[in-house]
Design a protein around this motif. Sequence first.
Motif, short mmCIF file in Angstrom:
data_model
loop_
_atom_site.label_atom_id
_atom_site.label_comp_id
_atom_site.label_asym_id
_atom_site.label_seq_id
_atom_site.Cartn_x
_atom_site.Cartn_y
_atom_site.Cartn_z
N PRO A 90 1.01 -1.20 -0.03
CA PRO A 90 -0.02 0.03 0.21
C PRO A 90 0.52 1.67 0.30
CG PRO A 90 0.22 -1.29 2.16
CD PRO A 90 1.02 -1.85 0.92
N VAL A 91 2.06 0.83 1.12
CA VAL A 91 2.96 2.29 0.17
C VAL A 91 3.09 3.03 -0.40
CG1 VAL A 91 5.35 3.28 1.35
CG2 VAL A 91 3.13 2.02 3.35
N SER A 92 3.89 1.07 -1.50
CA SER A 92 4.31 1.90 -2.57
C SER A 92 2.83 2.85 -3.85
CB SER A 92 4.90 1.02 -3.42
OG SER A 92 3.01 -0.10 -3.78
N ARG A 93 1.75 3.02 -3.63
CA ARG A 93 1.24 3.33 -4.25
C ARG A 93 0.64 4.90 -4.09
NH1 ARG A 93 2.57 0.28 -7.07
NH2 ARG A 93 1.82 -1.67 -7.06
N LEU A 94 1.58 5.00 -2.73
CA LEU A 94 1.07 6.69 -2.63
C LEU A 94 2.25 7.36 -3.18
CD1 LEU A 94 1.37 5.60 1.29
CD2 LEU A 94 -0.34 6.11 0.15
N SER A 95 3.44 6.97 -4.06
CA SER A 95 3.92 7.68 -4.54
C SER A 95 4.85 7.61 -5.54
CB SER A 95 5.05 8.29 -3.74
OG SER A 95 5.68 9.69 -4.73
N LEU A 136 7.43 -4.46 -8.82
CA LEU A 136 6.01 -3.45 -9.73
C LEU A 136 6.59 -2.32 -9.90
CD1 LEU A 136 2.43 -5.29 -8.05
CD2 LEU A 136 4.49 -5.70 -11.05
N PRO A 137 5.45 -1.24 -10.41
CA PRO A 137 5.64 0.31 -10.82
C PRO A 137 5.25 0.56 -9.16
CG PRO A 137 4.35 -0.59 -12.08
CD PRO A 137 5.13 -1.60 -12.02
N SER A 138 5.80 1.42 -9.13
CA SER A 138 5.35 2.67 -7.85
C SER A 138 4.22 3.60 -8.70
CB SER A 138 6.11 3.55 -7.11
OG SER A 138 7.83 2.13 -6.39
N GLY A 139 3.42 4.53 -7.10
CA GLY A 139 2.04 4.93 -7.74
C GLY A 139 1.28 4.49 -7.94
N PRO A 140 -0.05 5.25 -8.16
CA PRO A 140 -1.32 4.52 -7.85
C PRO A 140 -2.43 4.65 -9.26
CG PRO A 140 -1.68 6.85 -8.18
CD PRO A 140 0.23 6.64 -8.17
N ILE A 141 -1.16 3.14 -10.25
CA ILE A 141 -1.90 2.90 -11.50
C ILE A 141 -2.62 2.66 -11.81
CG2 ILE A 141 -0.90 2.04 -13.71
CD1 ILE A 141 2.40 2.78 -13.03
N ALA A 142 -3.13 1.49 -10.89
CA ALA A 142 -3.55 0.73 -11.09
C ALA A 142 -5.39 0.98 -10.44
CB ALA A 142 -3.85 -0.24 -10.12
N VAL A 143 -5.37 2.17 -9.93
CA VAL A 143 -6.35 2.88 -9.23
C VAL A 143 -7.11 3.99 -10.61
CG1 VAL A 143 -7.34 4.95 -7.93
CG2 VAL A 143 -5.64 2.80 -7.17
N ILE A 144 -5.61 5.17 -11.05
CA ILE A 144 -5.89 5.49 -12.40
C ILE A 144 -6.62 4.56 -13.41
CG2 ILE A 144 -4.74 6.77 -14.15
CD1 ILE A 144 -3.10 7.88 -11.83
N PHE A 145 -5.98 3.66 -13.43
CA PHE A 145 -6.74 2.33 -15.27
C PHE A 145 -7.79 2.79 -14.64
CE2 PHE A 145 -2.69 3.10 -17.16
CZ PHE A 145 -3.01 2.14 -18.37
N SER A 146 -8.69 2.02 -13.23
CA SER A 146 -9.98 1.68 -12.99
C SER A 146 -10.96 2.68 -14.07
CB SER A 146 -9.88 1.78 -11.89
OG SER A 146 -9.70 2.51 -11.27
N PHE A 147 -10.44 3.39 -13.95
CA PHE A 147 -11.31 4.54 -14.21
C PHE A 147 -11.62 5.02 -15.93
CE2 PHE A 147 -10.09 7.33 -9.93
CZ PHE A 147 -11.67 7.26 -10.14
N LEU A 148 -10.70 4.27 -16.57
CA LEU A 148 -11.08 3.75 -17.77
C LEU A 148 -12.08 3.23 -18.74
CD1 LEU A 148 -7.28 2.93 -19.56
CD2 LEU A 148 -8.35 4.45 -20.02
#
Length: 344
Positions: free
Chosen positions: A70-75, A136-148
């Motif tokens: 979860p921490v890696s998804r913060l930045s 895995l790449p850091s950042g909320p990539i999966a969260v952003i892709f869900s809006f597709l």
Amino acid sequence: MDNNYEMFSNGHSISSIFTGVFYKAPLCRAIIYGSIGSYLMISFPLQKYKQLFECNCQDIFFNRQIWRLPVSRLSFTEVKYLFLCIILMFQFKKFEKRYGTRKFAGHVLGVFVLTQVLEFLMLYSAHKLEYQLDSLPSGPIAVIFSFLIPFYLDLPRITRASFIGIPITGKSFSYITALQVSSSSIPALLCSCIGLVAGVLHRKNVFRVRSWARVPVCVSRVLHRFLGPLLDVSAPALPKNYGATLELQRIEQEERLEQTMLLANIQQHRSQLLSNRIRDQRSQWSGAPPNLAQDPPDDLIQTLVGCGFTQERASEALRLNNSNLNLALDYLIQVQASAPPGTT
């Protein structure tokens, strides 16, 4: 040239116009500005803490540092993912304007939980199958892709041009940007796919995610009281001659089409609910399925025609209600009340 000089001389700077696009989208503004600020912080003054935001699979399972996920998804820790995901998030801010900040925050919260569970299951499966997946790449990539998912299903397409017979719409640039992110590496592709799956699960309300993923009203009020002055922006005040540009006309056209499409979906949903309610009432009252092959009596048809309905609709209503005049009249009245204006 004179119009541009007059526009900026009246106090309409580029920064004020750019800030105005976040009108009614404070959460998207916080996500975009927060992503940029956190990346700059861990890249320069706090570079020694950069490793804490890296999602290393070996540390998660062998060192039992599950908190890294979860921490890696913060930045973000890589500038290419930061730049491309900010472009996508800038396009998705229209969902916050449509849903409202509180509902949009609940959507982000629900999708974040779903992506965390899916990413952990993926890493656990790769670990058990001894698949080489270092990080895995850091950042909320999966969260952003869900809006597709809502971006593709809910927003209308406006064709601007065509290339070799392929229409180029206002959403094509967002799809190309998402493709660049997902095609950069295998881990990025996995995160992108997880985001799409989480978007589908949230849309289908699997695990009743829309019920529990909500921001309480009291929390929303407290956050708005303390963070509202920093994130809220006023409506963009543009000069009169600036509002006549083709770009703003295109944006207004897109907004009108989105509102029309949204109203059409609401009307369709209401019509479906009405037809289901009428069918349930008819099955309860009549007790027998309708005989569509039997022609209703002419006197009953003429009675409904005298009430202002067409002969075809009167005959259909009587067939659906087993020639029950009261049920057929109630059916026609409710259908006429749910019909959009201009259709009879």
